[in-house]
Scaffold this active site. Structure first.
Site, mmCIF file in Angstrom:
data_model
loop_
_atom_site.group_PDB
_atom_site.id
_atom_site.type_symbol
_atom_site.label_atom_id
_atom_site.label_comp_id
_atom_site.label_asym_id
_atom_site.label_seq_id
_atom_site.Cartn_x
_atom_site.Cartn_y
_atom_site.Cartn_z
ATOM 1 N N ASP A 13 -66.641 8.305 104.762
ATOM 2 C CA ASP A 13 -66.686 9.052 105.928
ATOM 3 C C ASP A 13 -66.606 10.560 105.712
ATOM 4 O O ASP A 13 -66.016 11.367 106.247
ATOM 5 C CB ASP A 13 -65.600 8.797 106.814
ATOM 6 C CG ASP A 13 -66.069 7.153 107.514
ATOM 7 O OD1 ASP A 13 -66.916 6.756 107.242
ATOM 8 O OD2 ASP A 13 -64.805 6.628 107.688
ATOM 9 N N LYS A 16 -71.608 12.140 103.617
ATOM 10 C CA LYS A 16 -72.557 11.666 102.596
ATOM 11 C C LYS A 16 -73.995 11.849 103.326
ATOM 12 O O LYS A 16 -74.878 12.283 102.726
ATOM 13 C CB LYS A 16 -72.335 10.475 102.199
ATOM 14 C CG LYS A 16 -71.154 10.181 101.307
ATOM 15 C CD LYS A 16 -71.057 8.766 100.848
ATOM 16 C CE LYS A 16 -70.793 7.558 101.781
ATOM 17 N NZ LYS A 16 -69.378 7.717 102.259
ATOM 18 N N GLY A 42 -71.313 3.774 107.895
ATOM 19 C CA GLY A 42 -71.891 4.452 108.984
ATOM 20 C C GLY A 42 -72.089 5.965 108.690
ATOM 21 O O GLY A 42 -71.277 6.706 108.557
ATOM 22 N N HIS A 43 -73.371 6.242 108.787
ATOM 23 C CA HIS A 43 -73.643 7.790 108.225
ATOM 24 C C HIS A 43 -74.001 8.492 109.496
ATOM 25 O O HIS A 43 -75.321 8.071 109.943
ATOM 26 C CB HIS A 43 -74.461 7.821 107.193
ATOM 27 C CG HIS A 43 -73.881 6.954 105.824
ATOM 28 N ND1 HIS A 43 -74.833 6.828 104.787
ATOM 29 C CD2 HIS A 43 -72.934 6.692 105.560
ATOM 30 C CE1 HIS A 43 -74.191 6.246 103.847
ATOM 31 N NE2 HIS A 43 -72.798 6.270 104.271
ATOM 32 N N GLN A 174 -69.449 4.164 101.275
ATOM 33 C CA GLN A 174 -67.905 4.121 101.172
ATOM 34 C C GLN A 174 -67.393 5.256 100.256
ATOM 35 O O GLN A 174 -68.122 6.306 100.468
ATOM 36 C CB GLN A 174 -67.641 2.670 100.621
ATOM 37 C CG GLN A 174 -67.629 1.455 101.276
ATOM 38 C CD GLN A 174 -69.098 1.186 101.689
ATOM 39 O OE1 GLN A 174 -69.456 0.654 100.665
ATOM 40 N NE2 GLN A 174 -69.500 0.931 102.918
HETATM 41 P P1 IMO Z 1 -69.163 4.957 104.696
HETATM 42 O O1 IMO Z 1 -70.414 4.794 104.047
HETATM 43 C C1 IMO Z 1 -65.137 4.282 105.631
HETATM 44 C C2 IMO Z 1 -63.478 0.097 104.595
HETATM 45 C C3 IMO Z 1 -62.989 -0.750 105.853
HETATM 46 C C4 IMO Z 1 -61.823 -1.317 105.223
HETATM 47 C C5 IMO Z 1 -62.476 -1.440 103.697
HETATM 48 C C6 IMO Z 1 -63.096 -2.725 103.346
HETATM 49 O O2 IMO Z 1 -69.435 5.496 106.073
HETATM 50 O O3 IMO Z 1 -68.495 6.018 104.205
HETATM 51 P P2 IMO Z 1 -65.398 -3.922 103.989
HETATM 52 O O4 IMO Z 1 -66.086 -4.157 105.595
HETATM 53 O O5 IMO Z 1 -66.258 -2.950 103.368
HETATM 54 O O6 IMO Z 1 -65.262 -5.111 103.339
HETATM 55 O O7 IMO Z 1 -63.949 -3.121 104.423
HETATM 56 O O8 IMO Z 1 -63.250 -0.501 103.380
HETATM 57 N N1 IMO Z 1 -64.912 0.656 104.687
HETATM 58 C C7 IMO Z 1 -64.968 2.295 105.129
HETATM 59 N N2 IMO Z 1 -64.287 3.087 105.316
HETATM 60 N N3 IMO Z 1 -66.220 4.413 105.606
HETATM 61 C C8 IMO Z 1 -67.082 3.344 105.173
HETATM 62 O O9 IMO Z 1 -68.448 3.544 104.951
HETATM 63 C C9 IMO Z 1 -66.574 2.236 105.048
HETATM 64 N N4 IMO Z 1 -66.985 0.953 104.795
HETATM 65 C C10 IMO Z 1 -65.843 0.112 104.526
HETATM 66 O O10 IMO Z 1 -62.418 0.260 106.868
HETATM 67 O O11 IMO Z 1 -60.572 -0.650 104.661
HETATM 68 MG MG MG Z 2 -68.949 6.527 107.687
#
Ligand code: IMO
Ligand code: MG
Length: 329
Positions: A13, A16, A42-43, A174
């Site tokens: 978050d 990106k 979530g982009h 992530q």
């Molecule tokens: P973007 O790409 C923020 C977090 C979840 C949880 C941990 C594991 O938008 O930056 P998962 O569903 O991957 O098994 O969850 O990772 N998490 C994210 N936090 N942005 C994301 O994606 C995330 N994708 C997973 O909240 O703590």
């Molecule tokens: Mg996100």
């Protein structure tokens, strides 16, 4: 062949999607490839004044650039088709530009169901962990085996190593703090979130030119571990920064930027270009703080904070950019 990588230096978050969208504008890239994660991402992207949230589909789609879900990812057919529909409804041309590598693994309904019961990690409940587990246990299903996906399947080797010169932008999901190996295990995601993960998607290391590290002026994290200190200022930071998950809507825990984490992520990812997003949120809050070691460094305005960051990076050959939330670069 050339490839540039976008990598998040914190806990996801960090913006990106915004950086990918901005870089695609140059018209120089022939492909945008998502290299890790699934629809847990979530982009948020602003395109021609409209807001879009993508989970699987790389942001190259907004500029008609071939956008591929790479084999480092896991893909949910249900979510993929939902997202395609949303993009089409939003007036985005998707025909003939969105593909899934044939060796990408699939998130099934039962993966979603299983992940839905998680109470230990605080996952996004998108089936990510179970899908990667089955991939590595060699019980998984590759996208090429799914009849509904046939139209979108691509052989990434043929695509990237054919006669045509390619210039790839790798869009990460992530972030470094959520990386399966370098993050705070077990409060991590199930994939590799470093620049190293990008080259697992069919590109030799020598092709990499730039690594765009994306950070935020403060930190956020969503999940089960306690992250946010007990101080109301961080609740205010969440309000001012609208820090609610783009995928799940959950409130994000907030803290000041941890310089040690940023530095570690810069070193491990080999960052050449660095973006600090959401600088204007601290301005609205009227507080500028960075953590380093056991100390907190406080600044009386944004200028001093930027100077401090630039001084810390002085000895390195990195192009540093600062950006505001409302700057639709
Ligand atoms: P973007 O790409 C923020 C977090 C979840 C949880 C941990 C594991 O938008 O930056 P998962 O569903 O991957 O098994 O969850 O990772 N998490 C994210 N936090 N942005 C994301 O994606 C995330 N994708 C997973 O909240 O703590
Ligand atoms: Mg996100």
């Amino acid at each position: 062949m050339n490839a540039d990588i976008i990598v998040d230096l914190q806990y996801g978050d960090c913006g990106k999607g915004k950086v990918t969208h901005h870089l695609c504008k140059s018209g120089e890239y022939t492909h945008v490839i998502r290299y890790n994660g699934g629809c847990n991402a979530g982009h948020t992207i602003y395109h021609n004044g409209e807001k879009y949230v993508t989970h699987h589909i790389p942001a190259g789609v907004f500029y008609g650039i071939k956008s591929i879900i790479g084999p480092g990812c896991v893909v949910s057919p249900t979510q993929f088709f939902k997202e395609l529909e949303e993009l089409k409804e939003g007036g985005i041309e998707t025909a003939g530009i969105i593909y899934i590598a044939k060796n990408t693994h699939v998130i099934t309904d039962s993966h979603m169901e299983e992940d839905g019961k998680d109470s230990k990690i605080g996952t996004t409940k998108r089936g990510n962990g179970p899908a990667y587990r089955d991939k590595y246990a060699r019980n998984g299903v590759r996208a090429e085996k799914v009849p509904e996906l046939q139209e979108y399947i691509i052989d990434l080797y043929d695509e990237l190593h054919g006669d045509k010169d390619v210039n790839v932008l790798f869009e990460g999901a992530q972030g470094f703090g959520l990386d399966i190996d370098w993050g705070d295990y077990p409060y991590v995601t199930s994939s590799h979130c470093t620049a190293g993960a990008a080259i697992l998607n069919g590109i030799p290391p020598q092709a990499i030119s730039k690594v765009w590290g994306v950070a935020k002026a403060y930190e956020t994290y969503v999940g089960r571990k306690k992250f946010q200190p007990d101080d109301d200022i961080f609740n205010m930071l969440r309000q001012v920064g609208s820090e609610y998950g783009a995928t799940t809507g959950r409130p994000r825990q907030c803290n000041w930027m941890n310089w040690d984490l940023v530095e570690k992520a810069i070193n491990i990812n080999g960052v050449t270009d660095l973006v600090f997003n959401k600088m204007d949120i601290l301005d609205k809050l009227g507080k500028w703080v960075i953590r380093k070691g056991n100390q907190t460094v406080q600044f009386s305005n944004e200028g001093y904070m930027k100077d401090w960051i630039l001084t810390m990076l002085e000895a390195r050959d990195i192009n540093v950019h600062f950006s505001g939330d409302k700057e639709r670069i």
